[in-house]
Design an enzyme around this catalytic site. Structure first.
Site, PDB file in Angstrom:
ATOM      1  N   LYS A   1      -9.506   2.345   4.808  1.00  0.00           N
ATOM      2  CA  LYS A   1      -9.033   3.762   5.404  1.00  0.00           C
ATOM      3  C   LYS A   1      -9.996   4.812   4.908  1.00  0.00           C
ATOM      4  CE  LYS A   1      -5.794   4.953   1.934  1.00  0.00           C
ATOM      5  NZ  LYS A   1      -4.376   5.455   1.347  1.00  0.00           N
TER       6      LYS A   1
ATOM      7  N   SER B   1      -4.285   6.641  13.976  1.00  0.00           N
ATOM      8  CA  SER B   1      -4.624   7.859  13.141  1.00  0.00           C
ATOM      9  C   SER B   1      -4.683   9.057  14.005  1.00  0.00           C
ATOM     10  CB  SER B   1      -5.608   7.753  12.174  1.00  0.00           C
ATOM     11  OG  SER B   1      -6.081   8.839  11.704  1.00  0.00           O
TER      12      SER B   1
ATOM     13  N   ASP C   1     -15.009  17.911   9.604  1.00  0.00           N
ATOM     14  CA  ASP C   1     -13.965  18.718   9.271  1.00  0.00           C
ATOM     15  C   ASP C   1     -13.672  19.726  10.438  1.00  0.00           C
ATOM     16  OD1 ASP C   1     -12.899  17.399   7.176  1.00  0.00           O
ATOM     17  OD2 ASP C   1     -13.285  18.981   5.888  1.00  0.00           O
TER      18      ASP C   1
ATOM     19  N   TYR D   1     -14.476   4.335  10.924  1.00  0.00           N
ATOM     20  CA  TYR D   1     -13.080   4.119  10.778  1.00  0.00           C
ATOM     21  C   TYR D   1     -12.315   4.597  11.969  1.00  0.00           C
ATOM     22  CZ  TYR D   1      -8.401   5.268   9.172  1.00  0.00           C
ATOM     23  OH  TYR D   1      -7.167   5.304   9.159  1.00  0.00           O
TER      24      TYR D   1
ATOM     25  N   ILE E   1       1.640   3.879   2.414  1.00  0.00           N
ATOM     26  CA  ILE E   1       2.409   3.924   3.536  1.00  0.00           C
ATOM     27  C   ILE E   1       3.129   2.677   3.446  1.00  0.00           C
ATOM     28  CG2 ILE E   1       2.677   4.164   5.949  1.00  0.00           C
ATOM     29  CD1 ILE E   1      -0.196   5.606   6.014  1.00  0.00           C
TER      30      ILE E   1
ATOM     31  N   GLY F   1       0.889  -1.318  -0.170  1.00  0.00           N
ATOM     32  CA  GLY F   1       0.068   0.061   0.068  1.00  0.00           C
ATOM     33  C   GLY F   1       1.010   1.324   0.046  1.00  0.00           C
TER      34      GLY F   1
ATOM     35  N   THR G   1      -7.137  10.985  13.691  1.00  0.00           N
ATOM     36  CA  THR G   1      -8.420  11.031  13.670  1.00  0.00           C
ATOM     37  C   THR G   1      -9.132  10.602  15.066  1.00  0.00           C
ATOM     38  OG1 THR G   1     -10.476  10.451  12.285  1.00  0.00           O
ATOM     39  CG2 THR G   1      -9.002   8.708  12.848  1.00  0.00           C
TER      40      THR G   1
ATOM     41  N   LYS H   1      -9.956   2.488  14.787  1.00  0.00           N
ATOM     42  CA  LYS H   1      -8.574   2.805  15.105  1.00  0.00           C
ATOM     43  C   LYS H   1      -8.421   2.852  16.663  1.00  0.00           C
ATOM     44  CE  LYS H   1      -6.358   2.933  11.214  1.00  0.00           C
ATOM     45  NZ  LYS H   1      -5.460   1.577  10.931  1.00  0.00           N
TER      46      LYS H   1
HETATM   47  N1  NAD Z   1      -2.930   7.384   4.249  1.00  0.00           N
HETATM   48  C1  NAD Z   1      -3.374   7.969   5.602  1.00  0.00           C
HETATM   49  O1  NAD Z   1      -3.607   9.259   5.202  1.00  0.00           O
HETATM   50  C2  NAD Z   1      -3.459   7.266   6.805  1.00  0.00           C
HETATM   51  C3  NAD Z   1      -3.619   8.197   7.891  1.00  0.00           C
HETATM   52  C4  NAD Z   1      -3.754   7.682   9.409  1.00  0.00           C
HETATM   53  C5  NAD Z   1      -3.800   6.171   9.331  1.00  0.00           C
HETATM   54  N2  NAD Z   1      -3.404   5.587   8.101  1.00  0.00           N
HETATM   55  C6  NAD Z   1      -3.551   3.861   8.303  1.00  0.00           C
HETATM   56  O2  NAD Z   1      -2.392   3.301   7.846  1.00  0.00           O
HETATM   57  C7  NAD Z   1      -2.569   2.148   7.129  1.00  0.00           C
HETATM   58  C8  NAD Z   1      -1.952   2.072   5.895  1.00  0.00           C
HETATM   59  O3  NAD Z   1      -2.690   3.015   5.012  1.00  0.00           O
HETATM   60  P1  NAD Z   1      -2.192   3.419   3.587  1.00  0.00           P
HETATM   61  O4  NAD Z   1      -2.385   4.809   3.082  1.00  0.00           O
HETATM   62  O5  NAD Z   1      -1.069   2.982   3.241  1.00  0.00           O
HETATM   63  O6  NAD Z   1      -3.522   2.434   2.917  1.00  0.00           O
HETATM   64  P2  NAD Z   1      -3.470   1.367   1.587  1.00  0.00           P
HETATM   65  O7  NAD Z   1      -4.884   1.135   1.158  1.00  0.00           O
HETATM   66  O8  NAD Z   1      -2.481   2.068   0.653  1.00  0.00           O
HETATM   67  O9  NAD Z   1      -2.673   0.296   2.235  1.00  0.00           O
HETATM   68  C9  NAD Z   1      -3.434  -0.644   3.028  1.00  0.00           C
HETATM   69  C10 NAD Z   1      -2.990  -2.231   2.220  1.00  0.00           C
HETATM   70  O10 NAD Z   1      -3.353  -3.146   3.051  1.00  0.00           O
HETATM   71  C11 NAD Z   1      -3.958  -3.902   2.313  1.00  0.00           C
HETATM   72  N3  NAD Z   1      -4.809  -4.861   2.853  1.00  0.00           N
HETATM   73  C12 NAD Z   1      -6.100  -4.308   3.477  1.00  0.00           C
HETATM   74  N4  NAD Z   1      -6.836  -5.290   4.088  1.00  0.00           N
HETATM   75  C13 NAD Z   1      -6.082  -6.612   4.043  1.00  0.00           C
HETATM   76  C14 NAD Z   1      -6.211  -7.703   4.398  1.00  0.00           C
HETATM   77  N5  NAD Z   1      -7.447  -8.111   4.900  1.00  0.00           N
HETATM   78  N6  NAD Z   1      -5.235  -8.757   4.230  1.00  0.00           N
HETATM   79  C15 NAD Z   1      -4.171  -8.499   3.705  1.00  0.00           C
HETATM   80  N7  NAD Z   1      -3.933  -7.174   3.175  1.00  0.00           N
HETATM   81  C16 NAD Z   1      -4.744  -6.257   3.066  1.00  0.00           C
HETATM   82  C17 NAD Z   1      -4.098  -3.404   0.998  1.00  0.00           C
HETATM   83  O11 NAD Z   1      -4.399  -4.098  -0.094  1.00  0.00           O
HETATM   84  C18 NAD Z   1      -3.239  -2.266   0.805  1.00  0.00           C
HETATM   85  O12 NAD Z   1      -2.082  -2.803   0.238  1.00  0.00           O
HETATM   86  C19 NAD Z   1      -4.054   1.674   7.221  1.00  0.00           C
HETATM   87  O13 NAD Z   1      -4.362   1.063   8.033  1.00  0.00           O
HETATM   88  C20 NAD Z   1      -4.518   3.319   7.337  1.00  0.00           C
HETATM   89  O14 NAD Z   1      -5.789   3.134   8.341  1.00  0.00           O
HETATM   90  C21 NAD Z   1      -3.292   6.018   6.943  1.00  0.00           C
END
Ligand code: NAD
Length: 340
Positions: free
Chosen positions: A85, A125, A296, A149, A13, A11, A127, A153
């Site tokens: 997310k 997060s 927001d 969501y 991050i 993903g 959030t 968390k």
């Molecule tokens: N991007 C943001 O702004 C943000 C902010 C705060 C927290 N987060 C948290 O960080 C984490 C990563 O976020 P991101 O932006 O990289 O999201 P993303 O969707 O790009 O990455 C998440 C990854 O997890 C995989 N995934 C989801 N469910 C799965 C499962 N059951 N089994 C295996 N793989 C699975 C998806 O295919 C994806 O590759 C998430 O938990 C998200 O809630 C993100």
């Protein structure tokens, strides 16, 4: 060499976390089911680092497949990023969010205990803070989740605290991210949202590339210096490096749970971000002012002193880098991850 399991490593991050881990000398094992990503991301990580990414195609909803990962590799520590997310989607389909964000965590905790793993970093997060009572927001700020969501968390954090009380040796670092933006400076990995982006930076870059006609700024009558919302944007590479510091902290800390904000500690308005983007990329982004979005808050930015003091982590990149790198990624990959 230590082996780190990165869940959701393909993903946005996760891919950046893998690069930083490999560059810091760790061996990386990724699991992902590609529900919101593509295998091409893993090849790009290999191109950047010149190292192999060990991978298993695992849906964490399936406990047996997850267990297989721990039987295949000797895992020293885990970074858990896999999950859903989209805040809006979590409101329309809350059960999906509770199911897909909580079940994988429960399965992971089971495997961690069964296979005697002692170190875990979890992605939470900002959030969870809800509308801030004051800024900057420290980790001790009360939690007030406003959508399913955010509640997943907060519930995950509570599950981890209960799990730690029952499995004493485990050391857990919870990272609360503010607003991760930008992309790796190679332009090879970045964020590819599906549909219309929920977040400001991919929205700006999609307007810049011509895929979306106009940027909607939600409200310009907030009590801020230019009327638009203030957020703590943090470069994705800095954020990813915070995970390396988190993993290192789990090595030296006592068993327990520690919570850290990852942000820059500085607030930037939406209009400031937009104008910086236009300036550094020499583009013009048409925008309109739309109604405020419910939920927001006017101003949100992190108190980052705990991460500085205890993780030895500090953001290094500013808004200009975030804009330049986001644009490089978008420009080089106008339709996201397409095989080269
Ligand atoms: N991007 C943001 O702004 C943000 C902010 C705060 C927290 N987060 C948290 O960080 C984490 C990563 O976020 P991101 O932006 O990289 O999201 P993303 O969707 O790009 O990455 C998440 C990854 O997890 C995989 N995934 C989801 N469910 C799965 C499962 N059951 N089994 C295996 N793989 C699975 C998806 O295919 C994806 O590759 C998430 O938990 C998200 O809630 C993100």
């Amino acid at each position: 060499m230590e082996t780190i399991l990165v869940t959701g490593g393909a993903g946005f991050i996760g891919s950046h976390v893998c690069v930083e881990l490999i560059e810091a000398g760790f061996r990386v094992v990724v699991i992902d089911n590609f529900v919101n990503s593509t295998p091409e991301a893993l090849e790009r990580i290999e191109s950047i680092t010149g190292e192999r990414v060990h991978f298993m195609d695992v849906d964490m909803m399936d406990l047996d497949s997850l267990d297989e990962v721990f039987l295949t590799y000797t895992i020293d520590a885990v970074i858990h990023l896999a999950g859903l997310k989209a805040v809006g989607e979590s409101v329309t389909d809350p059960l999906q969010y509770y199911r897909y964000n909580l079940t994988p965590l429960l399965h992971l905790c089971e495997c961690i205990e069964k296979h005697h793993v002692h170190r875990l970093v979890f992605s939470s997060s900002a959030t969870v803070y809800g509308p801030p009572q004051h800024v900057p927001i420290p980790e001790t700020h009360p939690v007030k989740t406003e959508n399913p969501y955010g509640r997943t968390k907060h519930m995950s954090e509570q599950i981890l605290k209960d799990f730690q009380r029952s499995y004493f040796p485990v050391k857990i670092v919870i990272l609360r991210y503010f607003n991760p933006v930008g992309a790796h400076q190679s332009g090879l990995i970045g964020e590819k949202p599906t549909g219309v982006p929920n977040n400001i930076m991919p929205y700006i870059t999609e307007v810049a590339i011509g895929r979306l006609p106009v940027l909607h700024i939600f409200g310009d009558d907030y009590p801020t210096r230019d009327g638009t919302c203030i957020r703590d944007f943090v470069h994705i590479t800095d954020l990813a490096n915070g995970h390396v510091k988190g993993i290192e902290a789990t090595e030296r800390m006592d068993p327990g749970v520690a919570v850290y904000n990852l942000g820059t500690g500085k607030g930037t308005t939406v209009k400031e971000l937009l104008h910086t983007f236009e300036h550094v990329t020499q583009t013009t982004i048409p925008f309109t002012i739309a109604d405020r979005r419910s939920g927001d808050v006017a101003v949100s930015y992190a108190d980052v002193r705990a991460a500085e003091r205890e993780l030895g982590w500090k953001s290094t990149k500013g808004i200009e880098d975030m804009c330049k790198d986001a644009w490089r990624w978008q420009h080089l990959n106008p339709t996201g991850y397409v095989k080269r």
